[in-house]
Design a protein around this motif. Structure first.
Motif, short mmCIF file in Angstrom:
data_model
loop_
_atom_site.label_atom_id
_atom_site.label_comp_id
_atom_site.label_asym_id
_atom_site.label_seq_id
_atom_site.Cartn_x
_atom_site.Cartn_y
_atom_site.Cartn_z
N SER A 332 0.77 -1.23 0.04
CA SER A 332 0.04 0.02 -0.23
C SER A 332 0.98 1.29 0.19
O SER A 332 0.69 2.24 -0.91
CB SER A 332 -1.00 0.12 1.26
OG SER A 332 -1.65 1.23 1.20
N TYR A 333 2.05 1.21 0.77
CA TYR A 333 2.60 2.64 0.99
C TYR A 333 3.59 2.68 -0.37
O TYR A 333 3.63 3.83 -1.03
CB TYR A 333 3.65 2.30 2.10
CG TYR A 333 3.09 2.25 3.32
CD1 TYR A 333 1.83 2.89 3.69
CD2 TYR A 333 3.41 1.42 4.53
CE1 TYR A 333 1.13 2.86 5.08
CE2 TYR A 333 2.78 1.32 5.86
CZ TYR A 333 1.63 2.04 5.98
OH TYR A 333 1.19 2.05 7.11
N GLY A 334 4.17 1.40 -0.65
CA GLY A 334 5.08 1.79 -2.04
C GLY A 334 3.99 2.17 -3.40
O GLY A 334 4.44 2.94 -4.09
N TYR A 335 2.72 1.52 -3.36
CA TYR A 335 1.94 2.07 -4.40
C TYR A 335 1.57 3.58 -4.30
O TYR A 335 1.79 4.42 -5.32
CB TYR A 335 0.61 1.36 -4.32
CG TYR A 335 -0.46 1.84 -5.33
CD1 TYR A 335 -0.28 1.45 -6.84
CD2 TYR A 335 -1.60 2.33 -4.67
CE1 TYR A 335 -1.38 2.00 -7.55
CE2 TYR A 335 -2.47 3.11 -5.73
CZ TYR A 335 -2.61 2.75 -6.96
OH TYR A 335 -3.49 3.23 -7.89
N ILE A 336 1.33 4.36 -3.09
CA ILE A 336 1.19 5.48 -3.03
C ILE A 336 2.26 6.30 -3.14
O ILE A 336 2.23 7.42 -4.09
CB ILE A 336 0.50 5.76 -1.46
CG1 ILE A 336 -0.83 5.11 -1.16
CG2 ILE A 336 0.65 7.24 -1.32
CD1 ILE A 336 -1.26 5.22 0.34
N LEU A 337 3.57 6.10 -2.65
CA LEU A 337 4.76 6.57 -2.81
C LEU A 337 4.93 6.92 -4.57
O LEU A 337 5.65 7.54 -4.86
CB LEU A 337 5.87 6.20 -1.98
CG LEU A 337 5.51 6.37 -0.61
CD1 LEU A 337 6.87 5.52 0.23
CD2 LEU A 337 5.43 7.71 -0.06
#
Length: 393
Positions: A332-337
């Motif tokens: 999730s964090y990787g996708y947002i960043l």
């Protein structure tokens, strides 16, 4: 208070903060690993760091000291063991091969980190966060010795199940259940959720249920599960767990095994940690970055864990299911960043707050301890296998 408290404190903080840094660096390097051999060559440093920071810890929590005597007893008289055959055999084999108790403990933690790295291999691009989140989600590996021995095989089994290597997955599932009969509930849950080909609940409903569980959940609500739990009474040990379950949720054990109530600060931190991943799940599924099974395990975990964690015997199930946050949250964090150029600034701010909230427990665990007996390493043991139980009462 012991005379070298400052040395013990400094060493504990240094080792654990260094492990977090190593996990972060190794995770970044894993994202560039092209071959399996490259992956495991890099991963070795994370395995070594965890073997030292967790595996060589001495005394730890209550179960570490209880199992020290049981390890010797099983090694000398395996036929007297009350535990499942695989765990009994492991203790007997290590003991009769001449390994001291701390080597057995160290190996069990190595098994757990290797299982986790096997799970993360498919998501190596996000391992720099997944490995640190692992330290949060598997924090109680320092206490539940037999549970996490069995859980390691569960993670291995799950990893190969998702790769459609069903025979190997089945063998590993057998090793898991025959190490701890309680694992059968986790496998049943995986089997049921694997049949569901969509997100179990919408993100909005999941968030509402999560907040209700966190703010208003009580163990009495778990009474609705009693008929289902009873179905898993396959032997004397599992029947004793079921009896404990029913006694605890009905209040017949008083406050035995109950966890402390969460503070407002803890509640805010938990909400920040899991809400962003919850609302990102539909996008991750649409992009096929995670599977429905992983998403739904996380959803079940995030809803039930606040209630289950109120009671020790149940909390290990909540932790086991929420463990899949290492996949869902990190992806999730990787996708947002990766898509930050297309997102409003407030969304990025919330993402950063969520990351900090998710990894902070691992950092806090490294810097906030005060009791010397929870910060020892094997070189502090003075040749002993365990600490006096009175320290943990």
């Amino acid at each position: 208070m012991i005379s070298n408290y400052t040395d013990i404190l400094f060493r504990y903080i240094f080792i654990n903060l260094t492990t977090i840094l190593i996990f972060f660096i190794v995770g970044l390097k894993l994202s560039h690993a092209k071959k399996s051999t490259d992956y495991w060559r890099i991963a070795f440093w994370a395995i070594a760091a965890y073997a030292i920071s967790m595996g060589l810890r001495f005394g730890r929590m209550i179960d570490y000291n209880l199992y020290a005597e049981r390890y010797i007893s099983i090694g000398e008289h395996p036929a007297w063991s009350e535990y499942e055959p695989v765990f009994t055999f492991a203790c007997w084999a290590f003991y009769n091969a001449g390994f001291p108790y701390y080597i057995f403990i160290c190996f069990s933690n190595i098994l757990l980190i290797i299982a986790t790295l096997t799970l993360l291999k498919k998501y190596r691009e996000y391992a720099f966060l997944g490995l640190i989140i692992f330290l949060r989600e598997a924090a109680l590996a320092e206490n539940f010795i037999r549970w996490y021995w069995a859980y390691s095989f569960f993670i291995f089994s799950f990893s190969y199940f998702t790769k459609k290597k069903y025979l190997l997955s089945g063998v590993l599932a057998g090793l898991s259940v025959l190490s701890h009969i309680g694992m059968i509930i986790l496998f049943f849950l995986v089997a049921v959720l694997s049949l569901i080909k969509r997100q179990l609940f919408s993100s909005t409903i999941t968030e509402i249920l999560f907040l209700v569980s966190l703010l208003f959940g009580s163990t009495q609500l778990l009474g609705i599960l009693s008929p289902i739990i009873s179905l898993f009474g396959v032997d004397e040990r599992s029947l004793s767990y079921i009896s404990d379950y029913n006694d605890i949720i009905s209040g017949n054990r008083g406050t035995l095994g109950y966890a402390d109530e969460l503070s407002i600060r803890n509640i805010i931190q938990i909400v920040l940690a899991y809400s962003i991943p919850i609302f990102t799940i539909p996008h991750l599924l649409k992009k096929k970055l995670i599977t429905n099974l992983e998403a739904n395990l996380f959803i079940i975990g995030v809803i039930l864990n606040p209630i289950l964690s109120k009671v020790e015997i149940l909390g290990r199930y909540g932790d086991a299911i929420l463990f899949f946050s290492i996949i869902v949250s990190s992806v999730s964090y990787g996708y947002i960043l990766k898509n930050k150029k297309h997102l409003p600034k407030y969304a990025l701010l919330l993402c950063y707050l969520s990351i900090i909230s998710n990894i902070w427990p691992a950092i806090a665990n490294a810097i906030n301890r005060t009791n010397w007996w929870t910060m020892l390493y094997i070189w502090d043991s003075g040749g002993k296998d365990s600490l006096p139980m009175i320290l943990f009462k």
